[in-house]
Design a protein around this motif. Structure first.
Motif, PDB file in Angstrom:
ATOM      1  N   SER A  21       0.831  -1.193   0.000  1.00 51.90           N
ATOM      2  CA  SER A  21       0.000   0.000   0.000  1.00 51.90           C
ATOM      3  C   SER A  21       0.867   1.244   0.000  1.00 51.90           C
ATOM      4  CB  SER A  21      -0.903   0.007   1.242  1.00 51.90           C
ATOM      5  OG  SER A  21      -1.573   1.248   1.349  1.00 51.90           O
ATOM      6  N   GLY A  22       0.385   2.266  -0.723  1.00 47.83           N
ATOM      7  CA  GLY A  22       1.112   3.520  -0.746  1.00 47.83           C
ATOM      8  C   GLY A  22       0.948   4.298   0.541  1.00 47.83           C
ATOM      9  N   GLY A  23      -0.076   3.956   1.336  1.00 46.85           N
ATOM     10  CA  GLY A  23      -0.304   4.638   2.604  1.00 46.85           C
ATOM     11  C   GLY A  23      -0.620   6.118   2.421  1.00 46.85           C
ATOM     12  N   ARG A  24      -1.180   6.458   1.265  1.00 48.58           N
ATOM     13  CA  ARG A  24      -1.444   7.869   0.979  1.00 48.58           C
ATOM     14  C   ARG A  24      -2.662   8.389   1.740  1.00 48.58           C
ATOM     15  NH1 ARG A  24       0.038   5.333  -3.678  1.00 48.58           N
ATOM     16  NH2 ARG A  24       1.864   6.134  -4.758  1.00 48.58           N
ATOM     17  N   LYS A  25      -3.526   7.487   2.151  1.00 46.15           N
ATOM     18  CA  LYS A  25      -4.723   7.926   2.859  1.00 46.15           C
ATOM     19  C   LYS A  25      -5.068   6.905   3.938  1.00 46.15           C
ATOM     20  CE  LYS A  25      -8.642   7.404   0.745  1.00 46.15           C
ATOM     21  NZ  LYS A  25      -9.750   7.459  -0.228  1.00 46.15           N
ATOM     22  N   LEU A  26      -5.658   7.395   4.994  1.00 44.23           N
ATOM     23  CA  LEU A  26      -6.069   6.524   6.081  1.00 44.23           C
ATOM     24  C   LEU A  26      -7.501   6.090   5.826  1.00 44.23           C
ATOM     25  CD1 LEU A  26      -5.235   5.292   8.773  1.00 44.23           C
ATOM     26  CD2 LEU A  26      -6.217   7.291   9.904  1.00 44.23           C
ATOM     27  N   LEU A  27      -7.700   4.805   5.572  1.00 45.01           N
ATOM     28  CA  LEU A  27      -9.023   4.304   5.237  1.00 45.01           C
ATOM     29  C   LEU A  27      -9.882   4.117   6.481  1.00 45.01           C
ATOM     30  CD1 LEU A  27      -8.145   1.535   2.624  1.00 45.01           C
ATOM     31  CD2 LEU A  27      -9.067   3.801   2.164  1.00 45.01           C
ATOM     32  N   PRO A  28     -11.202   4.291   6.330  1.00 47.84           N
ATOM     33  CA  PRO A  28     -12.107   3.956   7.435  1.00 47.84           C
ATOM     34  C   PRO A  28     -11.966   2.474   7.775  1.00 47.84           C
ATOM     35  CG  PRO A  28     -13.244   5.225   5.745  1.00 47.84           C
ATOM     36  CD  PRO A  28     -11.906   4.845   5.179  1.00 47.84           C
ATOM     37  N   GLN A  29     -12.260   2.132   9.010  1.00 48.29           N
ATOM     38  CA  GLN A  29     -12.064   0.763   9.471  1.00 48.29           C
ATOM     39  C   GLN A  29     -12.832  -0.253   8.646  1.00 48.29           C
ATOM     40  OE1 GLN A  29     -13.665  -1.056  13.411  1.00 48.29           O
ATOM     41  NE2 GLN A  29     -11.665  -0.191  13.911  1.00 48.29           N
ATOM     42  N   ASN A  30     -14.077   0.064   8.277  1.00 43.93           N
ATOM     43  CA  ASN A  30     -14.880  -0.898   7.515  1.00 43.93           C
ATOM     44  C   ASN A  30     -14.300  -1.155   6.133  1.00 43.93           C
ATOM     45  OD1 ASN A  30     -15.533   1.722   6.706  1.00 43.93           O
ATOM     46  ND2 ASN A  30     -17.588   1.141   6.046  1.00 43.93           N
ATOM     47  N   ARG A  31     -13.728  -0.124   5.512  1.00 44.62           N
ATOM     48  CA  ARG A  31     -13.128  -0.322   4.191  1.00 44.62           C
ATOM     49  C   ARG A  31     -11.832  -1.131   4.292  1.00 44.62           C
ATOM     50  NH1 ARG A  31     -13.991   4.901   0.242  1.00 44.62           N
ATOM     51  NH2 ARG A  31     -16.277   4.930   0.370  1.00 44.62           N
ATOM     52  N   GLU A  32     -11.097  -0.902   5.343  1.00 44.11           N
ATOM     53  CA  GLU A  32      -9.869  -1.666   5.552  1.00 44.11           C
ATOM     54  C   GLU A  32     -10.198  -3.153   5.708  1.00 44.11           C
ATOM     55  OE1 GLU A  32      -5.784  -1.206   8.196  1.00 44.11           O
ATOM     56  OE2 GLU A  32      -7.475   0.141   8.490  1.00 44.11           O
ATOM     57  N   ILE A  33     -11.265  -3.449   6.432  1.00 47.06           N
ATOM     58  CA  ILE A  33     -11.692  -4.837   6.624  1.00 47.06           C
ATOM     59  C   ILE A  33     -12.151  -5.444   5.305  1.00 47.06           C
ATOM     60  CG2 ILE A  33     -13.458  -6.292   7.689  1.00 47.06           C
ATOM     61  CD1 ILE A  33     -13.313  -4.499  10.151  1.00 47.06           C
ATOM     62  N   ILE A  34     -12.882  -4.668   4.505  1.00 43.16           N
ATOM     63  CA  ILE A  34     -13.344  -5.164   3.210  1.00 43.16           C
ATOM     64  C   ILE A  34     -12.164  -5.520   2.317  1.00 43.16           C
ATOM     65  CG2 ILE A  34     -14.490  -4.503   1.056  1.00 43.16           C
ATOM     66  CD1 ILE A  34     -16.454  -2.873   2.749  1.00 43.16           C
ATOM     67  N   ILE A  35     -11.140  -4.661   2.298  1.00 45.14           N
ATOM     68  CA  ILE A  35      -9.944  -4.951   1.495  1.00 45.14           C
ATOM     69  C   ILE A  35      -9.284  -6.237   1.966  1.00 45.14           C
ATOM     70  CG2 ILE A  35      -7.597  -4.176   0.963  1.00 45.14           C
ATOM     71  CD1 ILE A  35      -8.627  -1.319   0.934  1.00 45.14           C
ATOM     72  N   LEU A  36      -9.187  -6.396   3.273  1.00 44.15           N
ATOM     73  CA  LEU A  36      -8.545  -7.593   3.829  1.00 44.15           C
ATOM     74  C   LEU A  36      -9.313  -8.864   3.490  1.00 44.15           C
ATOM     75  CD1 LEU A  36      -7.545  -6.167   7.320  1.00 44.15           C
ATOM     76  CD2 LEU A  36      -5.968  -7.052   5.608  1.00 44.15           C
ATOM     77  N   LEU A  37     -10.644  -8.790   3.489  1.00 42.31           N
ATOM     78  CA  LEU A  37     -11.466  -9.981   3.231  1.00 42.31           C
ATOM     79  C   LEU A  37     -11.713 -10.220   1.741  1.00 42.31           C
ATOM     80  CD1 LEU A  37     -14.178  -9.657   6.045  1.00 42.31           C
ATOM     81  CD2 LEU A  37     -12.146 -11.115   6.017  1.00 42.31           C
ATOM     82  N   ALA A  38     -11.373  -9.243   0.908  1.00 41.16           N
ATOM     83  CA  ALA A  38     -11.651  -9.354  -0.525  1.00 41.16           C
ATOM     84  C   ALA A  38     -10.893 -10.500  -1.179  1.00 41.16           C
ATOM     85  CB  ALA A  38     -11.322  -8.040  -1.219  1.00 41.16           C
ATOM     86  N   GLY A  39      -9.680 -10.785  -0.690  1.00 37.84           N
ATOM     87  CA  GLY A  39      -8.900 -11.887  -1.265  1.00 37.84           C
ATOM     88  C   GLY A  39      -9.587 -13.223  -1.064  1.00 37.84           C
ATOM     89  N   CYS A  40     -10.001 -13.486   0.174  1.00 35.53           N
ATOM     90  CA  CYS A  40     -10.713 -14.732   0.480  1.00 35.53           C
ATOM     91  C   CYS A  40     -12.036 -14.787  -0.270  1.00 35.53           C
ATOM     92  CB  CYS A  40     -10.967 -14.844   1.980  1.00 35.53           C
ATOM     93  SG  CYS A  40      -9.458 -14.912   2.971  1.00 35.53           S
ATOM     94  N   GLY A  41     -12.700 -13.630  -0.364  1.00 32.63           N
ATOM     95  CA  GLY A  41     -13.964 -13.568  -1.095  1.00 32.63           C
ATOM     96  C   GLY A  41     -13.789 -13.946  -2.549  1.00 32.63           C
ATOM     97  N   ALA A  42     -12.688 -13.481  -3.154  1.00 34.27           N
ATOM     98  CA  ALA A  42     -12.404 -13.815  -4.547  1.00 34.27           C
ATOM     99  C   ALA A  42     -12.192 -15.322  -4.707  1.00 34.27           C
ATOM    100  CB  ALA A  42     -11.175 -13.057  -5.034  1.00 34.27           C
TER     101      ALA A  42
END
Length: 210
Positions: free
Chosen positions: A96-117
Motif C-alpha cells: 500500500s502507498g499509505g497515501r490515505k487513512l481508510l475507514p475501518q470498515n473499508r480496511e476490513i473489506i480490502i482484507l477480506l476481498a482476497g478470500c472472497g475472490a
C-alpha cells in the motif's frame, strides 16, 4: 493477507512489510511493477517437473493471483492506490502507498476481498465444472487466510475488530495450541502430513517474528 504459497500481500499500514528481492522494476503512473528472482525460479520449476505436478503448481499460482486480485480490486475502488506490485514465487506482493487513512470498515473489506475472490471462484467452478483441484485450492486458500494469525487476513481483521489487546492474543494462542494438538495426534496415529506440519511451523515462526 497471505496465500498458501505465500503471504504475499501488504495492503494497509497494519500489514507486515516483508522484503522481496526484486530483479527489475518499472514505474507506471506512480505504481512500481517488479519481478523477483523467486518468480523466475518457480517458472523454471514448472519446466522440470512432471506434467501433473506442473499443472498443480500452475493452478495454485493462479489461485494466489486471484486472491491478490481481490485485494487489489477493492484497493482501487477505495482509491487506496498501491505503491508497488511485485510478482514473486508465492504470487503477488502488493504494498500500500499509505497515501490515505481508510475507514475501518473499508480496511476490513480490502482484507477480506482476497478470500472472497477465492470463494467466488470456487463457487463458480463448483457450479459449472464440479469439485476439482482448482475449486479445492481456492476453498483451502480462502479458509487458510481467514485463520486468526498475524500474517493472515483473518488475523488482521481480528486485530482491527478487537483493537489488539489480550483477547486478540488469547485467540491466536488458542488456535496455535489446537493446531499443535492436531500435529501431535497425527504423529501418534502415524498419519503425518508434511505440508500440515510445515504450515504449522510457518505459523509459529511468523507469530514469533512478526
Amino acid at each position: 493477507m497471505h496465500c498458501a504459497l505465500k503471504e504475499c500481500y501488504f495492503l494497509t499500514r497494519r500489514h507486515i512489510n516483508l522484503r522481496v528481492i526484486v530483479l527489475f522494476s518499472v514505474k507506471i503512473k506512480d505504481i512500481k511493477f517488479g519481478v523477483s528472482f523467486s518468480f523466475f525460479a518457480v517458472i523454471g520449476l514448472l519446466f522440470v517437473c512432471g506434467r501433473a505436478m506442473t499443472e498443480n503448481i500452475f493452478t495454485a499460482l493462479i489461485c494466489c493471483f486471484l486472491h491478490e486480485l481481490g485485494h487489489l480490486t477493492f484497493m482501487f475502488l477505495f482509491s487506496d492506490k498501491p505503491e508497488s506490485i511485485v510478482l514473486y514465487g508465492g504470487g503477488i506482493r502488493i504494498k500500500s502507498g499509505g497515501r490515505k487513512l481508510l475507514p475501518q470498515n473499508r480496511e476490513i473489506i480490502i482484507l477480506l476481498a482476497g478470500c472472497g475472490a477465492n470463494f467466488l471462484c470456487a463457487l463458480v467452478r463448483l457450479a459449472f465444472g464440479g469439485l476439482d483441484f482448482f475449486c479445492t485450492v481456492n476453498i483451502l486458500l480462502g479458509v487458510f487466510n481467514l485463520l486468526p494469525f498475524k500474517y493472515f487476513d483473518g488475523g488482521r481483521v481480528l486485530e482491527i475488530l478487537l483493537k489488539g489487546g489480550r483477547t486478540y492474543d488469547l485467540i491466536r494462542a488458542l488456535f496455535i495450541f489446537l493446531w499443535a494438538v492436531c500435529v501431535i495426534l497425527m504423529i501418534l496415529n502415524g498419519s503425518v502430513s508434511l505440508s500440515f506440519i510445515l504450515t504449522f511451523c510457518f505459523v509459529v515462526i511468523s507469530e514469533i517474528l512478526y
